[in-house]
Scaffold this motif. Structure first.
Motif, PDB file in Angstrom:
ATOM      1  N   PHE A 139    -127.455 -15.457 -10.506  1.00 46.26           N
ATOM      2  CA  PHE A 139    -128.638 -16.314 -10.456  1.00 46.26           C
ATOM      3  C   PHE A 139    -128.673 -17.252 -11.658  1.00 46.26           C
ATOM      4  O   PHE A 139    -128.903 -18.460 -11.511  1.00 46.26           O
ATOM      5  N   ASN A 142    -126.051 -20.027 -11.227  1.00 45.55           N
ATOM      6  CA  ASN A 142    -126.011 -20.881 -10.046  1.00 45.55           C
ATOM      7  C   ASN A 142    -127.367 -21.333  -9.533  1.00 45.55           C
ATOM      8  O   ASN A 142    -127.436 -22.237  -8.703  1.00 45.55           O
ATOM      9  N   HIS A 147    -134.376 -23.239 -10.103  1.00 44.54           N
ATOM     10  CA  HIS A 147    -135.511 -22.318  -9.942  1.00 44.54           C
ATOM     11  C   HIS A 147    -136.018 -21.760 -11.269  1.00 44.54           C
ATOM     12  O   HIS A 147    -136.979 -20.995 -11.276  1.00 44.54           O
ATOM     13  N   GLY A 156    -141.664 -28.819  -7.151  1.00 42.95           N
ATOM     14  CA  GLY A 156    -140.612 -29.134  -6.184  1.00 42.95           C
ATOM     15  C   GLY A 156    -139.630 -27.995  -5.953  1.00 42.95           C
ATOM     16  O   GLY A 156    -138.933 -27.988  -4.956  1.00 42.95           O
ATOM     17  N   PHE A 157    -139.566 -27.070  -6.905  1.00 37.76           N
ATOM     18  CA  PHE A 157    -138.640 -25.933  -6.786  1.00 37.76           C
ATOM     19  C   PHE A 157    -139.444 -24.645  -6.708  1.00 37.76           C
ATOM     20  O   PHE A 157    -140.125 -24.277  -7.661  1.00 37.76           O
ATOM     21  N   LEU A 160    -139.752 -17.969  -6.930  1.00 40.41           N
ATOM     22  CA  LEU A 160    -139.171 -16.937  -6.063  1.00 40.41           C
ATOM     23  C   LEU A 160    -139.703 -15.548  -6.395  1.00 40.41           C
ATOM     24  O   LEU A 160    -139.254 -14.550  -5.846  1.00 40.41           O
ATOM     25  N   ASP A 164    -144.785 -15.497  -2.116  1.00 37.10           N
ATOM     26  CA  ASP A 164    -145.208 -16.568  -1.211  1.00 37.10           C
ATOM     27  C   ASP A 164    -143.944 -17.290  -0.746  1.00 37.10           C
ATOM     28  O   ASP A 164    -143.201 -17.830  -1.572  1.00 37.10           O
ATOM     29  N   TRP A 165    -143.689 -17.268   0.549  1.00 36.38           N
ATOM     30  CA  TRP A 165    -142.417 -17.781   1.064  1.00 36.38           C
ATOM     31  C   TRP A 165    -142.620 -18.967   1.989  1.00 36.38           C
ATOM     32  O   TRP A 165    -143.442 -18.912   2.907  1.00 36.38           O
ATOM     33  N   HIS A 167    -139.899 -20.301   3.651  1.00 46.24           N
ATOM     34  CA  HIS A 167    -138.963 -20.102   4.763  1.00 46.24           C
ATOM     35  C   HIS A 167    -138.834 -18.640   5.162  1.00 46.24           C
ATOM     36  O   HIS A 167    -138.042 -18.315   6.040  1.00 46.24           O
ATOM     37  N   THR A 177    -131.410 -18.445   4.101  1.00 45.99           N
ATOM     38  CA  THR A 177    -131.698 -19.548   3.187  1.00 45.99           C
ATOM     39  C   THR A 177    -130.504 -19.816   2.282  1.00 45.99           C
ATOM     40  O   THR A 177    -130.086 -20.968   2.105  1.00 45.99           O
ATOM     41  N   THR A 183    -133.825 -27.372   4.449  1.00 48.91           N
ATOM     42  CA  THR A 183    -134.383 -28.692   4.199  1.00 48.91           C
ATOM     43  C   THR A 183    -135.844 -28.660   4.639  1.00 48.91           C
ATOM     44  O   THR A 183    -136.128 -28.430   5.810  1.00 48.91           O
ATOM     45  N   GLY A 184    -136.735 -28.833   3.687  1.00 49.78           N
ATOM     46  CA  GLY A 184    -138.155 -28.946   4.005  1.00 49.78           C
ATOM     47  C   GLY A 184    -138.458 -30.415   4.200  1.00 49.78           C
ATOM     48  O   GLY A 184    -138.229 -31.220   3.302  1.00 49.78           O
ATOM     49  N   LEU A 254    -146.471 -26.346  -4.394  1.00 45.53           N
ATOM     50  CA  LEU A 254    -145.078 -26.665  -4.715  1.00 45.53           C
ATOM     51  C   LEU A 254    -144.967 -28.076  -5.269  1.00 45.53           C
ATOM     52  O   LEU A 254    -144.159 -28.342  -6.156  1.00 45.53           O
ATOM     53  N   MET A 274    -132.780 -27.333  -0.370  1.00 47.12           N
ATOM     54  CA  MET A 274    -132.141 -26.186  -1.009  1.00 47.12           C
ATOM     55  C   MET A 274    -130.694 -26.198  -0.540  1.00 47.12           C
ATOM     56  O   MET A 274    -130.429 -26.068   0.654  1.00 47.12           O
ATOM     57  N   GLN A 277    -125.152 -22.293   0.149  1.00 48.13           N
ATOM     58  CA  GLN A 277    -124.311 -21.632  -0.849  1.00 48.13           C
ATOM     59  C   GLN A 277    -123.088 -20.964  -0.217  1.00 48.13           C
ATOM     60  O   GLN A 277    -122.318 -20.311  -0.917  1.00 48.13           O
TER      61      GLN A 277
HETATM   62  C1  HEC Z   1    -130.261 -28.110  -6.568  1.00 50.59           C
HETATM   63  C2  HEC Z   1    -131.379 -27.264  -6.744  1.00 50.59           C
HETATM   64  C3  HEC Z   1    -131.304 -25.849  -6.200  1.00 50.59           C
HETATM   65  C4  HEC Z   1    -130.370 -24.869  -6.465  1.00 50.59           C
HETATM   66  C5  HEC Z   1    -129.125 -24.967  -7.295  1.00 50.59           C
HETATM   67  C6  HEC Z   1    -130.818 -23.696  -5.788  1.00 50.59           C
HETATM   68  N1  HEC Z   1    -131.982 -23.947  -5.129  1.00 50.59           N
HETATM   69 FE1  HEC Z   1    -133.018 -22.620  -4.026  1.00 50.59          FE
HETATM   70  N2  HEC Z   1    -134.291 -24.093  -3.461  1.00 50.59           N
HETATM   71  C7  HEC Z   1    -134.280 -25.393  -3.939  1.00 50.59           C
HETATM   72  C8  HEC Z   1    -135.359 -26.138  -3.326  1.00 50.59           C
HETATM   73  C9  HEC Z   1    -135.694 -27.587  -3.591  1.00 50.59           C
HETATM   74  C10 HEC Z   1    -135.990 -25.248  -2.425  1.00 50.59           C
HETATM   75  C11 HEC Z   1    -137.182 -25.556  -1.542  1.00 50.59           C
HETATM   76  C12 HEC Z   1    -136.745 -26.112  -0.240  1.00 50.59           C
HETATM   77  C13 HEC Z   1    -137.960 -26.514   0.533  1.00 50.59           C
HETATM   78  O1  HEC Z   1    -138.860 -27.127  -0.040  1.00 50.59           O
HETATM   79  O2  HEC Z   1    -137.971 -26.234   1.738  1.00 50.59           O
HETATM   80  C14 HEC Z   1    -135.301 -23.980  -2.549  1.00 50.59           C
HETATM   81  C15 HEC Z   1    -135.639 -22.849  -1.831  1.00 50.59           C
HETATM   82  C16 HEC Z   1    -135.103 -21.596  -2.040  1.00 50.59           C
HETATM   83  C17 HEC Z   1    -135.512 -20.387  -1.368  1.00 50.59           C
HETATM   84  C18 HEC Z   1    -136.575 -20.301  -0.298  1.00 50.59           C
HETATM   85  C19 HEC Z   1    -137.918 -20.072  -0.928  1.00 50.59           C
HETATM   86  C20 HEC Z   1    -138.994 -19.856   0.080  1.00 50.59           C
HETATM   87  O3  HEC Z   1    -140.141 -19.849  -0.359  1.00 50.59           O
HETATM   88  O4  HEC Z   1    -138.696 -19.671   1.258  1.00 50.59           O
HETATM   89  C21 HEC Z   1    -134.765 -19.358  -1.866  1.00 50.59           C
HETATM   90  C22 HEC Z   1    -134.835 -17.896  -1.485  1.00 50.59           C
HETATM   91  C23 HEC Z   1    -133.873 -19.927  -2.842  1.00 50.59           C
HETATM   92  N3  HEC Z   1    -134.091 -21.281  -2.932  1.00 50.59           N
HETATM   93  C24 HEC Z   1    -132.954 -19.219  -3.578  1.00 50.59           C
HETATM   94  C25 HEC Z   1    -131.960 -19.806  -4.338  1.00 50.59           C
HETATM   95  C26 HEC Z   1    -130.881 -19.080  -4.936  1.00 50.59           C
HETATM   96  C27 HEC Z   1    -130.702 -17.566  -4.903  1.00 50.59           C
HETATM   97  C28 HEC Z   1    -130.092 -20.005  -5.546  1.00 50.59           C
HETATM   98  C29 HEC Z   1    -128.781 -19.764  -6.276  1.00 50.59           C
HETATM   99  C30 HEC Z   1    -127.695 -19.278  -5.479  1.00 50.59           C
HETATM  100  C31 HEC Z   1    -130.685 -21.303  -5.345  1.00 50.59           C
HETATM  101  N4  HEC Z   1    -131.811 -21.139  -4.611  1.00 50.59           N
HETATM  102  C32 HEC Z   1    -130.168 -22.482  -5.841  1.00 50.59           C
HETATM  103  C33 HEC Z   1    -133.434 -25.910  -4.849  1.00 50.59           C
HETATM  104  C34 HEC Z   1    -132.300 -25.257  -5.349  1.00 50.59           C
END
Ligand code: HEC
Ligand code: HEC
Length: 301
Positions: A139, A142, A147, A156-157, A160, A164-165, A167, A177, A183-184, A254, A274, A277
């Motif tokens: 975490f 990456n 986050h 915007g981010f 976690l 509160d989710w 997705h 996810t 993509t929101g 958000l 998001m 990965q």
């Molecule tokens: C480039 C930026 C970026 C990175 C890097 C990133 N995220 Fe995200 N992540 C986001 C964004 C922006 C959202 C919200 C998407 C949306 O608004 O729908 C998100 C959403 C999420 C969600 C969903 C949250 C929800 O409330 O449903 C999870 C779980 C999550 N990320 C986990 C991770 C994890 C674990 C990693 C590392 C492997 C990661 N993210 C890396 C930008 C990022």
């Protein structure tokens, strides 16, 4: 694999290398031969600081041998290892090959560990100290840049850790996810709502949903305009995870809190990504990461 674009450059580099080594030997031989004019006392006749005389002695033997050894070493090296243009060397060594071998070795070492975690349920992986340490490291490297290192997110981010989710917070949804990304997408909605005053009223209505300070007259006027929003956020505004539309009643924001932030959302919409990965991690790593993330809001009892 060679990085040379044509054979010419390979030969050019190899040629310069060989000529330089041979030139070193020639220089050694030549300087060993030449005798300068010497005074009868075997000095060069140069005198510094009154009495410091430069002698004309041959190079010490040990130095000459050392020099020859370095030349022999370099030739042997160039036979065994890549160094002469695109010639690969008899050992077949390459930095890419060594990197791949080391990566393979590392993966073989952790494979049993990941196999163990892969066979465990998310709830159990989240409690396992070793898996948690691995998850946290993955975490940090990456995910934290978006986050936050405490996973609490920022504008915007999403946070976690709060349960509160957008997705979905079940282990399966989190894996989805991470694997496919999300993509929101909220389209600009001003036209569907009506005049700028209508937008203001609907914003006041949205504020009222979470018990935030609001103008109740405007909120009442805005209520009927919220029909346009219910398709995604749900008629009760509690959100819809299938389309990634957040709950608007929980006072978790958000994209910022307050009338101006809501009006901006309605007028401009928002696309929030998001990144997927799946290319970066194996399924087993995603399982460990998802369990770590799940554990953040489902603390072990
Ligand atoms: C480039 C930026 C970026 C990175 C890097 C990133 N995220 Fe995200 N992540 C986001 C964004 C922006 C959202 C919200 C998407 C949306 O608004 O729908 C998100 C959403 C999420 C969600 C969903 C949250 C929800 O409330 O449903 C999870 C779980 C999550 N990320 C986990 C991770 C994890 C674990 C990693 C590392 C492997 C990661 N993210 C890396 C930008 C990022
Ligand atoms: C087509 C689906 C859709 C419609 C229609 C829609 N929204 Fe959204 N809305 C979303 C999505 C998806 C997001 C989350 C964007 C993201 O992932 O960052 C969102 C986010 C928001 C947010 C930000 C929530 C936060 O936590 O910061 C507000 C406020 C909002 N919408 C209000 C409205 C209002 C008011 C309307 C009606 C005028 C509306 N939305 C109509 C899909 C929709």
């Amino acid at each position: 694999m060679s990085d040379f674009t044509s054979n010419f450059w390979s030969l050019y580099v190899a040629g310069i290398t060989v000529v330089s080594i041979v030139a070193c030997l020639v220089l050694l031989w030549a300087t060993g031969k030449t005798k300068h004019m010497t005074a009868s006392d075997n000095t060069t006749g140069h005198i510094w600081d009154g009495d410091l005389r430069e002698m004309n002695n041959p190079l010490p033997r040990w130095w000459v041998y050392l020099f020859v050894i370095t030349v022999v070493f370099s030739l042997a090296y160039l036979v065994m290892y890549p160094g002469l243009g695109s010639y690969a060397g008899t050992l077949g060594w390459s930095s890419t090959g060594q990197h791949t071998a080391e990566m393979d070795k590392g993966e073989r070492e952790v494979a049993p560990l990941y196999a163990k975690f892969a066979a465990m349920k998310t709830e159990d992986v989240a409690k396992d100290p070793q898996a948690t340490a691995i998850g946290e490291r993955l975490f940090m490297n990456n995910c934290s840049q978006c986050h936050g290192s405490d996973a609490r997110g920022s504008k915007g981010f999403p946070n976690l850790t709060d349960g509160d989710w957008i997705h979905g917070g079940t282990p399966d949804k989190i894996v989805e996810t991470l694997t496919k990304g999300r993509t929101g997408m909220m389209p600009p909605m001003a036209a569907a709502v009506g005049t700028p005053d209508d937008v203001k009223n609907v914003a006041q209505y949205v504020l009222s949903l979470s018990g935030s300070p609001h103008d109740s007259v405007k909120a009442a006027l805005g209520k009927s305009k919220f029909v346009a929003c219910g398709a995604c956020h749900g008629p009760d505004a509690k959100g819809m995870q299938a389309v990634g539309a957040p709950n608007l009643t929980d006072d978790i924001w958000l994209h910022g809190y307050g009338e101006a932030a809501i009006i901006a959302m309605v007028n401009n919409g928002k696309t929030n990504v998001m990144p997927a990965q799946a290319d970066k991690f194996s399924a087993a790593q995603i399982h460990v990461l998802a369990s770590y993330v799940w554990g953040l809001s489902n603390k072990a009892k």
